[in-house]
Scaffold this motif. Structure first.
Motif, mmCIF file in Angstrom:
data_model
loop_
_atom_site.group_PDB
_atom_site.id
_atom_site.type_symbol
_atom_site.label_atom_id
_atom_site.label_comp_id
_atom_site.label_asym_id
_atom_site.label_seq_id
_atom_site.Cartn_x
_atom_site.Cartn_y
_atom_site.Cartn_z
ATOM 1 N N TYR B 104 0.850 -1.193 0.000
ATOM 2 C CA TYR B 104 0.000 0.000 0.000
ATOM 3 C C TYR B 104 0.882 1.238 0.000
ATOM 4 C CZ TYR B 104 -3.815 -2.938 1.865
ATOM 5 O OH TYR B 104 -4.769 -3.892 2.060
ATOM 6 N N ASN B 105 0.451 2.294 -0.651
ATOM 7 C CA ASN B 105 1.118 3.581 -0.405
ATOM 8 C C ASN B 105 0.588 4.157 0.923
ATOM 9 O OD1 ASN B 105 -1.262 5.172 -0.909
ATOM 10 N ND2 ASN B 105 -0.858 5.069 -3.121
ATOM 11 N N LEU B 106 1.213 5.232 1.363
ATOM 12 C CA LEU B 106 0.851 5.768 2.686
ATOM 13 C C LEU B 106 -0.612 6.202 2.754
ATOM 14 C CD1 LEU B 106 1.642 6.686 5.558
ATOM 15 C CD2 LEU B 106 2.394 8.854 4.557
ATOM 16 N N ALA B 107 -1.085 6.860 1.707
ATOM 17 C CA ALA B 107 -2.471 7.352 1.721
ATOM 18 C C ALA B 107 -3.455 6.179 1.816
ATOM 19 C CB ALA B 107 -2.750 8.160 0.450
ATOM 20 N N ASN B 108 -3.209 5.155 1.030
ATOM 21 C CA ASN B 108 -4.098 3.995 1.006
ATOM 22 C C ASN B 108 -4.015 3.229 2.328
ATOM 23 O OD1 ASN B 108 -5.900 2.130 -0.036
ATOM 24 N ND2 ASN B 108 -4.427 1.133 -1.399
ATOM 25 N N TYR B 109 -2.811 3.105 2.864
ATOM 26 C CA TYR B 109 -2.672 2.390 4.132
ATOM 27 C C TYR B 109 -3.407 3.136 5.248
ATOM 28 C CZ TYR B 109 -0.711 -0.797 7.542
ATOM 29 O OH TYR B 109 -0.581 -1.750 8.512
ATOM 30 N N ALA B 110 -3.222 4.450 5.265
ATOM 31 C CA ALA B 110 -3.899 5.260 6.289
ATOM 32 C C ALA B 110 -5.421 5.166 6.119
ATOM 33 C CB ALA B 110 -3.448 6.707 6.181
ATOM 34 N N TYR B 111 -5.878 5.239 4.879
ATOM 35 C CA TYR B 111 -7.308 5.228 4.581
ATOM 36 C C TYR B 111 -7.917 3.877 4.995
ATOM 37 C CZ TYR B 111 -11.474 6.399 1.679
ATOM 38 O OH TYR B 111 -12.734 6.700 1.220
ATOM 39 N N TYR B 117 -10.743 0.838 11.564
ATOM 40 C CA TYR B 117 -11.032 1.396 12.883
ATOM 41 C C TYR B 117 -12.531 1.693 13.043
ATOM 42 C CZ TYR B 117 -11.207 4.934 16.575
ATOM 43 O OH TYR B 117 -11.533 5.644 17.695
ATOM 44 N N TYR B 118 -13.105 2.372 12.060
ATOM 45 C CA TYR B 118 -14.525 2.703 12.188
ATOM 46 C C TYR B 118 -15.436 1.490 12.052
ATOM 47 C CZ TYR B 118 -13.749 7.539 13.105
ATOM 48 O OH TYR B 118 -13.373 8.699 13.732
ATOM 49 N N SER B 119 -14.968 0.465 11.370
ATOM 50 C CA SER B 119 -15.791 -0.756 11.264
ATOM 51 C C SER B 119 -15.889 -1.473 12.610
ATOM 52 C CB SER B 119 -15.224 -1.703 10.209
ATOM 53 O OG SER B 119 -14.075 -2.370 10.696
ATOM 54 N N THR B 120 -14.994 -1.147 13.529
ATOM 55 C CA THR B 120 -15.065 -1.754 14.870
ATOM 56 C C THR B 120 -15.775 -0.831 15.860
ATOM 57 O OG1 THR B 120 -12.988 -0.840 15.710
ATOM 58 C CG2 THR B 120 -12.832 -2.918 14.488
ATOM 59 N N LYS B 121 -16.003 0.434 15.459
ATOM 60 C CA LYS B 121 -16.615 1.402 16.371
ATOM 61 C C LYS B 121 -18.137 1.325 16.362
ATOM 62 C CE LYS B 121 -14.772 4.867 18.007
ATOM 63 N NZ LYS B 121 -14.310 5.140 19.397
ATOM 64 N N GLY B 122 -18.704 1.179 15.175
ATOM 65 C CA GLY B 122 -20.172 1.158 15.115
ATOM 66 C C GLY B 122 -20.640 1.385 13.702
ATOM 67 N N TRP B 123 -21.908 1.130 13.488
ATOM 68 C CA TRP B 123 -22.485 1.140 12.149
ATOM 69 C C TRP B 123 -22.566 2.535 11.552
ATOM 70 C CZ3 TRP B 123 -23.214 -1.267 7.927
ATOM 71 C CH2 TRP B 123 -24.299 -1.047 7.079
ATOM 72 N N LYS B 124 -23.151 3.482 12.270
ATOM 73 C CA LYS B 124 -23.335 4.805 11.657
ATOM 74 C C LYS B 124 -21.986 5.500 11.454
ATOM 75 C CE LYS B 124 -24.453 7.315 15.884
ATOM 76 N NZ LYS B 124 -25.444 8.027 16.662
#
Lengths: 214, 214
Positions: B104-111, B117-124
């Protein structure tokens, strides 16, 4: 031998205790008290909700082609299942609110927490924990389909259908893509035991004191 | 005003910087170097894989009807997307192995880590992090569709299609079922920034030193 076949053989007589349980026999004969069936349907509705969430969570660990295939098969055949399910809920006067407001019995609570646990561990572990439910119900469906009781035969009809069979084949196909290991027997045999307890608790209409946060 | 509309307005000029980025303009005009497009497609393939896993994980937190609807829409329209995708990979001589073996490039890895991260936080929260990608590409597709370059117009055709539009509507519909809150702006605006960087890094064909465990 296929992994699924080894797993089934290794649980021995427990498999028959599950798919030919007294609850199942009484459905086939039409002698099951309707109240036990009603109790069972509510518990089962709660179970299915957790099972689906578990599937989604576990899919995120799966090879994408398998995850896509299984999710598609389950979701595309869901309408038929929901149709039968909603028909039965309607006939028995079970509302969505009643399902939400009823707690889990101990067997169901243990079973669904067990599925949750394996959905966070990995894909093949989840498949192994999930297979007894999907696979066994196909056999139960075939067995109960000729029940003289119209509710029970209607219920069984879906599980005995070709659509449902496609689900089972997709799941067992995925499971069989992994070599058998003793590790896989642990979730599988626990789930078979939970299935037996699930019938048992429904026959006895056990108390339902366990709730989830909503 | 709808939540999605508020989010878009609140990111201001960043939205246009994303959907009318120099990379996008060069696709439309047909002047984008094929090597940049090739580089982009490899990074995008890696991104989509993580995004789908994120969707499955996040779905396990969603109201079941929304999860079912969105997963069905995405999976049922996936064939067409894969058809175009595989056609382009084939034309550019990109193999599955090359995608796996490229970092991955840095942008893609960060993205992608941000999506995880958000997929583990919650749906909305996940919906809000995910929406810029799905929604923006529909606008990009419409814009690029008349490119004189056959590869770019073929690429754009899928994102400009009615099938793809149904995906976007499903996602925005789900997002709009939640009230706007400042919390939702955080993942949304970060994703818009990542989309801009994604084009930027592809134009410059930045180094790709980041790998995942397989």
């Amino acid at each position: 031998m296929k992994t699924s076949q080894i797993l089934k053989e290794r649980v021995g007589g427990l498999w028959e205790k599950y798919v030919k349980h007294e609850f199942v026999k009484q459905m086939k004969e039409g002698t099951l008290p309707q109240e036990s069936f009603r109790y069972y349907l509510i518990q089962d509705s709660k179970y299915v909700e957790v099972m689906l969430r578990g599937l989604m969570r576990a899919s995120s660990f799966a090879p994408s082609s398998q995850a896509t295939q299984i999710l598609s098969t389950i979701l595309n055949t869901r309408d038929k299942g929901m149709e039968v399910h909603n028909y039965l809920l309607d006939k028995l006067g079970i509302t969505h609110e009643e399902i939400t407001n009823t707690g889990y019995n101990l067997a169901n609570y243990a079973y669904t927490r067990h599925l949750y646990y394996y959905s966070t561990k990995g894909w093949k572990e989840f498949l192994s924990a999930w297979a007894p439910c999907m696979w066994g119900y196909y056999e139960v469906g075939k067995y109960v389909a000729d029940s003289p009781n119209q509710l029970f035969s209607k219920w069984a009809e879906f599980y005995a259908s070709d659509e449902y069979k496609r689900r089972v084949e997709a799941i067992l196909g995925a499971l069989d893509s992994y070599e058998f290991s003793e590790d896989l027997l642990i979730p599988f045999s626990a789930s078979v035991r939970f299935e037996i307890m699930f019938w048992e608790y429904s026959l006895r209409r056990e108390e339902t004191p366990f709730y989830e946060l909503i």
